[in-house]
Design a protein around this motif. Sequence first.
Motif, PDB file in Angstrom:
ATOM      1  N   LEU A 355       0.849  -1.257   0.061  1.00 30.26           N
ATOM      2  CA  LEU A 355      -0.057  -0.096   0.052  1.00 30.26           C
ATOM      3  C   LEU A 355       0.875   1.258   0.164  1.00 30.26           C
ATOM      4  N   TRP A 356       2.092   1.263   0.599  1.00 29.50           N
ATOM      5  CA  TRP A 356       2.685   2.479   0.544  1.00 29.50           C
ATOM      6  C   TRP A 356       3.581   2.551  -0.800  1.00 29.50           C
ATOM      7  N   ALA A 357       3.794   1.508  -1.595  1.00 26.16           N
ATOM      8  CA  ALA A 357       4.064   1.651  -2.952  1.00 26.16           C
ATOM      9  C   ALA A 357       3.022   2.496  -3.938  1.00 26.16           C
ATOM     10  N   VAL A 358       1.863   1.885  -3.593  1.00 28.88           N
ATOM     11  CA  VAL A 358       0.729   2.333  -4.499  1.00 28.88           C
ATOM     12  C   VAL A 358       0.514   3.889  -3.975  1.00 28.88           C
ATOM     13  N   ARG A 359       0.656   4.109  -2.745  1.00 26.50           N
ATOM     14  CA  ARG A 359       0.654   5.730  -2.289  1.00 26.50           C
ATOM     15  C   ARG A 359       1.601   6.544  -2.899  1.00 26.50           C
ATOM     16  N   GLY A 360       2.731   5.776  -2.703  1.00 26.89           N
ATOM     17  CA  GLY A 360       3.951   6.761  -3.499  1.00 26.89           C
ATOM     18  C   GLY A 360       3.944   7.139  -4.756  1.00 26.89           C
ATOM     19  N   ARG A 361       3.313   6.011  -5.464  1.00 29.06           N
ATOM     20  CA  ARG A 361       2.908   6.822  -7.047  1.00 29.06           C
ATOM     21  C   ARG A 361       2.134   7.697  -7.207  1.00 29.06           C
ATOM     22  N   LEU A 362       0.915   7.705  -6.463  1.00 35.05           N
ATOM     23  CA  LEU A 362      -0.006   8.978  -6.348  1.00 35.05           C
ATOM     24  C   LEU A 362       0.572  10.010  -5.901  1.00 35.05           C
ATOM     25  N   ARG A 363       1.357  10.103  -4.762  1.00 37.77           N
ATOM     26  CA  ARG A 363       1.977  11.366  -4.402  1.00 37.77           C
ATOM     27  C   ARG A 363       3.103  12.012  -5.459  1.00 37.77           C
ATOM     28  N   GLY A 364       3.797  11.050  -6.169  1.00 36.49           N
ATOM     29  CA  GLY A 364       4.761  11.303  -7.192  1.00 36.49           C
ATOM     30  C   GLY A 364       4.072  12.257  -8.295  1.00 36.49           C
ATOM     31  N   LEU A 365       2.945  11.636  -8.652  1.00 30.40           N
ATOM     32  CA  LEU A 365       2.088  12.442  -9.736  1.00 30.40           C
ATOM     33  C   LEU A 365       1.757  13.670  -9.397  1.00 30.40           C
ATOM     34  N   THR A 366       1.289  13.783  -8.159  1.00 26.17           N
ATOM     35  CA  THR A 366       0.769  15.026  -7.644  1.00 26.17           C
ATOM     36  C   THR A 366       1.908  16.130  -7.546  1.00 26.17           C
ATOM     37  N   ILE A 367       3.062  15.553  -6.930  1.00 26.22           N
ATOM     38  CA  ILE A 367       4.111  16.573  -6.923  1.00 26.22           C
ATOM     39  C   ILE A 367       4.669  16.827  -8.226  1.00 26.22           C
ATOM     40  N   ALA A 368       4.847  16.043  -9.211  1.00 26.17           N
ATOM     41  CA  ALA A 368       5.189  16.429 -10.304  1.00 26.17           C
ATOM     42  C   ALA A 368       4.334  17.634 -10.951  1.00 26.17           C
ATOM     43  N   GLY A 369       2.892  17.098 -10.920  1.00 26.48           N
ATOM     44  CA  GLY A 369       2.230  17.913 -11.697  1.00 26.48           C
ATOM     45  C   GLY A 369       2.102  19.400 -11.158  1.00 26.48           C
ATOM     46  N   LEU A 414      -7.640   4.236   2.825  1.00 23.15           N
ATOM     47  CA  LEU A 414      -8.275   5.728   2.810  1.00 23.15           C
ATOM     48  C   LEU A 414      -7.405   6.711   2.097  1.00 23.15           C
ATOM     49  N   GLU A 415      -6.483   6.752   2.468  1.00 26.85           N
ATOM     50  CA  GLU A 415      -5.456   7.830   1.991  1.00 26.85           C
ATOM     51  C   GLU A 415      -5.505   7.673   0.370  1.00 26.85           C
ATOM     52  N   ILE A 416      -5.545   6.274  -0.086  1.00 24.25           N
ATOM     53  CA  ILE A 416      -5.228   5.994  -1.532  1.00 24.25           C
ATOM     54  C   ILE A 416      -6.305   6.313  -2.314  1.00 24.25           C
ATOM     55  N   LEU A 417      -7.427   6.272  -1.555  1.00 25.60           N
ATOM     56  CA  LEU A 417      -8.712   6.501  -2.088  1.00 25.60           C
ATOM     57  C   LEU A 417      -8.796   8.019  -2.460  1.00 25.60           C
ATOM     58  N   ALA A 418      -8.565   8.590  -1.387  1.00 27.17           N
ATOM     59  CA  ALA A 418      -8.436  10.197  -1.352  1.00 27.17           C
ATOM     60  C   ALA A 418      -7.722  10.638  -2.652  1.00 27.17           C
ATOM     61  N   LEU A 419      -6.291  10.140  -2.521  1.00 26.72           N
ATOM     62  CA  LEU A 419      -5.473  10.518  -3.703  1.00 26.72           C
ATOM     63  C   LEU A 419      -6.052  10.377  -5.151  1.00 26.72           C
ATOM     64  N   THR A 420      -6.805   9.408  -5.190  1.00 26.75           N
ATOM     65  CA  THR A 420      -7.196   8.837  -6.674  1.00 26.75           C
ATOM     66  C   THR A 420      -8.490   9.706  -6.798  1.00 26.75           C
ATOM     67  N   CYS A 421      -9.282  10.355  -6.056  1.00 24.68           N
ATOM     68  CA  CYS A 421     -10.591  10.923  -6.186  1.00 24.68           C
ATOM     69  C   CYS A 421     -10.639  12.385  -5.961  1.00 24.68           C
ATOM     70  N   LEU A 422      -9.868  12.870  -4.850  1.00 21.19           N
ATOM     71  CA  LEU A 422     -10.069  14.309  -4.562  1.00 21.19           C
ATOM     72  C   LEU A 422      -9.775  15.349  -5.220  1.00 21.19           C
ATOM     73  N   ASP A 423      -8.806  15.190  -6.057  1.00 23.90           N
ATOM     74  CA  ASP A 423      -8.780  16.382  -7.384  1.00 23.90           C
ATOM     75  C   ASP A 423      -9.406  16.214  -8.472  1.00 23.90           C
ATOM     76  N   GLY A 424     -10.168  15.109  -8.819  1.00 24.81           N
ATOM     77  CA  GLY A 424     -11.139  14.893  -9.699  1.00 24.81           C
ATOM     78  C   GLY A 424     -10.556  14.660 -11.314  1.00 24.81           C
ATOM     79  N   LYS A 425      -9.189  14.694 -11.142  1.00 25.14           N
ATOM     80  CA  LYS A 425      -8.674  14.462 -12.570  1.00 25.14           C
ATOM     81  C   LYS A 425      -8.233  12.971 -12.495  1.00 25.14           C
ATOM     82  N   PRO A 426      -8.200  12.380 -13.818  1.00 20.98           N
ATOM     83  CA  PRO A 426      -7.875  10.834 -13.998  1.00 20.98           C
ATOM     84  C   PRO A 426      -6.341  10.853 -13.641  1.00 20.98           C
TER      85      PRO A 426
END
Length: 432
Positions: A355-369, A414-426
């Motif tokens: 789960l940490w790995a999945v969350r790390g990818r989502l955070r990386g996408l957000t920081i790079a954006g 819950l955090e993974i779900l939030a990172l996936t959904c909160l910004d509304g972007k794919p």
Amino acid sequence: MTAIREHPPRASEWTGVRLLARSWLPTALGSSMLAWEIPLVVAITARMPHGASALAALGVGLSVLFVVNSPALALAPLVVAELAGQGSRTLLRWALGTGLAGCAALPALAALPGVSAGFPALLGLPADLHDAFRTCLLSFAAAPPAVALRRYLHGRLIARDTTGPIAAATGVRIAATALAALAAWRTGVPSAATGGIALSSGAWAEAAYLALASRPLPVVPAASAGRMAVQHARIASTVLLNMSPALVTTVVLAHSASAEDSLTVWPVLYGLVSLGTVPLSDLDTVGAAYLRRAGGPRTLLRFTALLAGTLLALSLLVALTPLARLYVVAFSNVAEGPADLGLRWIPLLAAAPALWAVRGRLRGLTIAGGDTRTLPRAAVVHLAGLVGCGLLLTRSTLPGVACASLALVGALLLEILALTCLDGKPRGSAPP
């Protein structure tokens, strides 16, 4: 805002995965070596006079240190997000100020009248652990400035794809930590202070090595202090969540059934889980830097899937075989009662590294954006889930180890779900 770019048509996804792995592996190797630092100190502390109480105090003290160090640990992704690894005198001063603030916080919690008496009680610690806990906090006071400096230097190296020195610096740190712990053991330093002295010594040794390795990197003019402060606060909220489970779960353990045995074995179980999660500490930073250099989101997705699957398989192998008992009893020297309790519930923690790995990818996408507003929002969801699940579970008859494990895994989901959904972007698409 920096767009996330796909690989040129001539570059295959597997080539991209290899490039990403080459950048990430030195940080993972360094972090993996670092994951043994706490178990090593725990093993030495457990064998000292009053080892059981010192071990419990060290576990709670570490949970406080993790939270205090969160702003310092956020400096590496901040460098990637703001300065592309060039460095900045403003950011260096910011890093040192962050470290000094943490340095002041720990003695305040340990020695200020009123605070030093009320803080251990607030955490729910038994009265006979209060003195050892305060001694442990004081022994950690020198660590935050070193942590801030090393993370600033990590960010410069990661953003410029020069990560090799990070693994070497961690080797220096482990050697310094072990030597300091053994010296404290042999010279009669109080058991509760041994961990802090050893870990602080190791952090300063690593920071010194990295400072030498980073000297050739150029320094650019100062960045905007206002923007830097906002970005740091947002990124620090995610790092705080990496660190806060230790503190929150300590409160859960203290207020659940089998509290004393749970408090004794939890630092050992958490150290074992850290062997899988600590190597992922810089996955979001490395992923963001890779995307900004020209990497593709699909490559990052494929790399994360391989990484998460491997971690899940290894975690189950350890949790469901005698390897777990070998670590908890033979290596960490935990008594049979607390050890049996921990081993009974350790399979609940097997999903945490993946789960940490999945969350790390989502955070990386957000920081790079470039738009990091999603990070603190997801952090609030995680914290609410961790505290909420923990409070509900303490009302059950489950032992503290089970309550803490379930709360930890639930909050990650819950955090993974939030990172996936909160910004509304794919997720995986380029930002506007």
